[in-house]
Design a protein around this motif. Structure first.
Motif, PDB file in Angstrom:
ATOM      1  N   ARG A 238      13.390   2.734  -8.347  1.00 30.49           N
ATOM      2  CA  ARG A 238      11.929   2.667  -8.431  1.00 30.49           C
ATOM      3  C   ARG A 238      11.371   2.407  -7.039  1.00 30.49           C
ATOM      4  NH1 ARG A 238       8.591   0.860 -12.897  1.00 30.49           N
ATOM      5  NH2 ARG A 238       6.705  -0.207 -12.210  1.00 30.49           N
ATOM      6  N   VAL A 239      10.354   3.167  -6.662  1.00 30.60           N
ATOM      7  CA  VAL A 239       9.771   3.092  -5.319  1.00 30.60           C
ATOM      8  C   VAL A 239       8.249   2.980  -5.426  1.00 30.60           C
ATOM      9  CG1 VAL A 239       9.373   4.387  -3.178  1.00 30.60           C
ATOM     10  CG2 VAL A 239      11.643   4.389  -4.235  1.00 30.60           C
ATOM     11  N   SER A 240       7.655   2.144  -4.589  1.00 26.07           N
ATOM     12  CA  SER A 240       6.195   2.033  -4.512  1.00 26.07           C
ATOM     13  C   SER A 240       5.739   2.554  -3.153  1.00 26.07           C
ATOM     14  CB  SER A 240       5.747   0.581  -4.682  1.00 26.07           C
ATOM     15  OG  SER A 240       6.122   0.082  -5.951  1.00 26.07           O
ATOM     16  N   VAL A 241       4.711   3.380  -3.154  1.00 20.56           N
ATOM     17  CA  VAL A 241       4.187   3.954  -1.915  1.00 20.56           C
ATOM     18  C   VAL A 241       2.704   3.610  -1.787  1.00 20.56           C
ATOM     19  CG1 VAL A 241       3.959   6.022  -0.504  1.00 20.56           C
ATOM     20  CG2 VAL A 241       5.818   5.869  -2.181  1.00 20.56           C
ATOM     21  N   TYR A 242       2.307   3.180  -0.589  1.00 19.97           N
ATOM     22  CA  TYR A 242       0.926   2.767  -0.338  1.00 19.97           C
ATOM     23  C   TYR A 242       0.405   3.441   0.929  1.00 19.97           C
ATOM     24  CZ  TYR A 242       2.704  -1.113  -3.179  1.00 19.97           C
ATOM     25  OH  TYR A 242       3.304  -1.857  -4.157  1.00 19.97           O
ATOM     26  N   LYS A 243      -0.906   3.548   1.014  1.00 16.63           N
ATOM     27  CA  LYS A 243      -1.511   3.854   2.301  1.00 16.63           C
ATOM     28  C   LYS A 243      -1.301   2.625   3.179  1.00 16.63           C
ATOM     29  CE  LYS A 243      -5.262   6.490   0.150  1.00 16.63           C
ATOM     30  NZ  LYS A 243      -6.741   6.565  -0.027  1.00 16.63           N
ATOM     31  N   GLN A 244      -0.942   2.857   4.426  1.00 14.28           N
ATOM     32  CA  GLN A 244      -0.669   1.744   5.329  1.00 14.28           C
ATOM     33  C   GLN A 244      -1.869   0.809   5.442  1.00 14.28           C
ATOM     34  OE1 GLN A 244       0.739   2.807   9.300  1.00 14.28           O
ATOM     35  NE2 GLN A 244      -0.373   1.066  10.130  1.00 14.28           N
ATOM     36  N   GLN A 245      -3.056   1.385   5.538  1.00 15.12           N
ATOM     37  CA  GLN A 245      -4.266   0.586   5.694  1.00 15.12           C
ATOM     38  C   GLN A 245      -4.461  -0.339   4.496  1.00 15.12           C
ATOM     39  OE1 GLN A 245      -8.170   2.612   5.551  1.00 15.12           O
ATOM     40  NE2 GLN A 245      -8.545   1.733   7.565  1.00 15.12           N
ATOM     41  N   ARG A 249      -4.093  -4.518   4.504  1.00 13.15           N
ATOM     42  CA  ARG A 249      -5.267  -5.301   4.099  1.00 13.15           C
ATOM     43  C   ARG A 249      -4.896  -6.278   2.988  1.00 13.15           C
ATOM     44  NH1 ARG A 249      -8.405  -1.415   3.112  1.00 13.15           N
ATOM     45  NH2 ARG A 249      -9.519  -1.361   5.097  1.00 13.15           N
ATOM     46  N   SER A 250      -4.050  -5.842   2.042  1.00 15.25           N
ATOM     47  CA  SER A 250      -3.671  -6.714   0.937  1.00 15.25           C
ATOM     48  C   SER A 250      -2.783  -7.862   1.406  1.00 15.25           C
ATOM     49  CB  SER A 250      -2.939  -5.908  -0.145  1.00 15.25           C
ATOM     50  OG  SER A 250      -1.653  -5.518   0.289  1.00 15.25           O
ATOM     51  N   THR A 251      -1.916  -7.612   2.388  1.00 12.44           N
ATOM     52  CA  THR A 251      -1.064  -8.682   2.892  1.00 12.44           C
ATOM     53  C   THR A 251      -1.852  -9.671   3.734  1.00 12.44           C
ATOM     54  OG1 THR A 251      -0.461  -7.288   4.807  1.00 12.44           O
ATOM     55  CG2 THR A 251       0.997  -7.237   2.889  1.00 12.44           C
ATOM     56  N   LYS A 252      -2.926  -9.188   4.341  1.00 15.72           N
ATOM     57  CA  LYS A 252      -3.762 -10.082   5.142  1.00 15.72           C
ATOM     58  C   LYS A 252      -4.646 -10.941   4.252  1.00 15.72           C
ATOM     59  CE  LYS A 252      -6.750 -10.120   9.164  1.00 15.72           C
ATOM     60  NZ  LYS A 252      -7.295  -9.332  10.281  1.00 15.72           N
ATOM     61  N   ASN A 253      -5.182 -10.322   3.191  1.00 13.41           N
ATOM     62  CA  ASN A 253      -6.023 -11.046   2.241  1.00 13.41           C
ATOM     63  C   ASN A 253      -5.189 -11.358   1.008  1.00 13.41           C
ATOM     64  OD1 ASN A 253      -8.287 -10.635   3.972  1.00 13.41           O
ATOM     65  ND2 ASN A 253      -8.519  -8.578   3.134  1.00 13.41           N
ATOM     66  N   LYS A 254      -4.565 -12.500   1.006  1.00 14.48           N
ATOM     67  CA  LYS A 254      -3.639 -12.868  -0.063  1.00 14.48           C
ATOM     68  C   LYS A 254      -4.326 -12.787  -1.424  1.00 14.48           C
ATOM     69  CE  LYS A 254      -0.318 -13.835   2.800  1.00 14.48           C
ATOM     70  NZ  LYS A 254       0.859 -12.956   2.883  1.00 14.48           N
ATOM     71  N   GLY A 255      -3.629 -12.198  -2.376  1.00 16.86           N
ATOM     72  CA  GLY A 255      -4.166 -12.107  -3.725  1.00 16.86           C
ATOM     73  C   GLY A 255      -4.938 -10.835  -3.984  1.00 16.86           C
ATOM     74  N   GLN A 256      -5.255 -10.071  -2.932  1.00 19.91           N
ATOM     75  CA  GLN A 256      -6.000  -8.827  -3.128  1.00 19.91           C
ATOM     76  C   GLN A 256      -5.086  -7.758  -3.707  1.00 19.91           C
ATOM     77  OE1 GLN A 256      -8.449  -7.436   0.163  1.00 19.91           O
ATOM     78  NE2 GLN A 256      -7.970  -5.319  -0.315  1.00 19.91           N
ATOM     79  N   GLN A 257      -5.565  -7.101  -4.742  1.00 19.50           N
ATOM     80  CA  GLN A 257      -4.779  -6.052  -5.395  1.00 19.50           C
ATOM     81  C   GLN A 257      -4.690  -4.825  -4.492  1.00 19.50           C
ATOM     82  OE1 GLN A 257      -3.376  -6.707  -8.289  1.00 19.50           O
ATOM     83  NE2 GLN A 257      -2.396  -4.738  -8.655  1.00 19.50           N
ATOM     84  N   VAL A 258      -3.505  -4.275  -4.362  1.00 21.72           N
ATOM     85  CA  VAL A 258      -3.327  -3.084  -3.537  1.00 21.72           C
ATOM     86  C   VAL A 258      -3.008  -1.899  -4.440  1.00 21.72           C
ATOM     87  CG1 VAL A 258      -0.898  -3.667  -3.136  1.00 21.72           C
ATOM     88  CG2 VAL A 258      -2.032  -2.049  -1.627  1.00 21.72           C
ATOM     89  N   GLN A 259      -3.699  -0.799  -4.198  1.00 22.51           N
ATOM     90  CA  GLN A 259      -3.502   0.414  -4.984  1.00 22.51           C
ATOM     91  C   GLN A 259      -2.436   1.287  -4.326  1.00 22.51           C
ATOM     92  OE1 GLN A 259      -4.968   1.078  -7.934  1.00 22.51           O
ATOM     93  NE2 GLN A 259      -5.956  -0.914  -7.828  1.00 22.51           N
ATOM     94  N   GLY A 260      -1.465   1.691  -5.120  1.00 16.94           N
ATOM     95  CA  GLY A 260      -0.431   2.577  -4.611  1.00 16.94           C
ATOM     96  C   GLY A 260       0.080   3.458  -5.734  1.00 16.94           C
TER      97      GLY A 260
END
Length: 371
Positions: A238-245, A249-260
């Motif tokens: 299983r692999v998750s792919v995200y836009k780098q931006q 942003r999600s790692t900088k703002n803890k708790g923010q949901q990241v779409q991938g």
């Protein structure tokens, strides 16, 4: 009167209006209060102009020199012009002669915004997509790099036991020792990754504006910076792919949901750099993850078609969506030997009068059922 044509930004250029806002001239105050009584329909515009004036006054309360302000504004205007829509014919606007006065500088900024160029001010919250060179140069860890200048694949062994088959004209940067919380590498080119499983330390691949995150699996990443798209193809796991931006942003703002996008075997992701969209699909030729089911002849006699669909799904690791109740009466007599997944689906659908389509990396069966 000319003031009837003013918008909120225009008022900021008027010296008497600024004096009224600052309360530095009784004559200006008397004039503008009288003018407002005579032009009540402009009250909202004047109110907006006053709010802008107070906001900008607070913004420019620092001790920056006029030369510094001029230089910074000109830099920002050039930067904004470079980022504008390529089809827009909006030139970089030079600072006017009266821009030495900070109110006029502020008004010039507002005019630029009104023209639609947009003013991009760097802040701590702004995340920029970064190139391979920038990422490797600014990485916290000391990295070593492998560059494949040959015409054959190169095998790279990482410290955690993971293997990377690096294709020609590709390069990979990675630390000699991974951190205690993650395993991060940087790719420019194409590589097949066979990652050692470690749930406590996710494996991250930064590649041409994307981030691929896994715990332990095998997959291919193709991400040449000179190309217009990125592709990730999953073989196992299983692999998750995200836009780098989005990921940063999600790692900088803890708790923010990241779409991938989550990929499973025989699924692929394509990221087009032009439209910045992550698209999921099936690979052109799905490979069996349970090879024993395809390396021998298979006989189905009066077998529910739902059972065959479930077996194909298990063989290739691909979800097949169908109406089980609707197809419960469909029994078939079939023999498969070396047919591909698509060939098997074609035969089954022709037999029961159904059709199928590929949607979001899954197979969807359309059928009216059997009598």
């Amino acid at each position: 009167m000319k003031y009837k044509l003013y918008n909120a930004e225009d008022f900021l250029f008027d010296e008497s209006f600024r004096q009224w806002v600052n309360g530095t001239s009784p004559q200006a105050t008397a004039f503008w209060e009288q003018w407002l009584q005579e032009n009540p329909d402009r009250a909202d515009v004047v109110r907006q102009a006053k709010e802008l004036a107070h906001t900008l006054e607070n913004y420019y309360q620092d001790n920056a020199t006029e030369a510094r302000i001029d230089s910074e504004l000109q830099r920002l205007m050039h930067q904004a012009a470079e980022r504008r829509d390529e089809t827009a014919e909006i030139p970089v606007i030079p600072l006017p002669a009266f821009s030495r006065w900070r109110w006029a500088i502020a008004a010039s900024v507002l005019v630029i915004l009104g023209l639609g160029i947009g003013l991009f001010i760097y802040s701590s919250d702004q995340i920029q997509e970064k190139s391979y060179a920038h990422l490797t140069q600014t990485a916290g860890d000391s990295l070593q790099e492998k560059i494949n200048t040959s015409d054959q694949a190169m095998t790279v062994l990482l410290c955690d036991g993971s293997l990377v088959k690096l294709q020609p004209n590709s390069r990979l940067s990675y630390p000699k020792r991974f951190s205690a919380t993650s395993r991060t590498v940087y790719l420019d080119g194409e590589g097949f990754f066979d990652v050692t499983k470690n749930p406590a330390r996710p494996f991250l691949i930064y590649a041409n504006q994307t981030v691929t995150k896994v715990l332990g699996t095998s997959f291919l990443v193709r991400a040449f910076e000179k190309e217009e798209s990125v592709m990730v193809i999953v073989q196992t796991g299983r692999v998750s792919v995200y836009k780098q931006q989005d990921y940063e942003r999600s790692t900088k703002n803890k708790g923010q949901q990241v779409q991938g996008i989550i990929l499973t075997p025989n699924q692929q992701m394509t990221y087009n750099l032009a439209d910045r969209q992550l698209m999921k699909a099936l690979v052109e030729k799905p490979r069996a993850i349970a090879p024993d089911n395809v390396n021998r002849e298979q006989f189905f006699e009066d077998t529910p078609v739902t059972k065959i669909f479930s077996q194909i799904s298990k063989t290739y690791g691909i979800k097949i969506i169908f109406d089980e109740e609707n197809l419960s009466a469909c029994l078939v007599n079939l023999t498969f030997s070396n047919e591909s997944m698509h060939e098997q689906l074609d035969v089954i659908c022709q037999t029961i009068g159904a059709t199928y389509e590929i949607l979001d990396g899954q197979v969807v069966i359309h059928s009216k059922g059997c009598q």
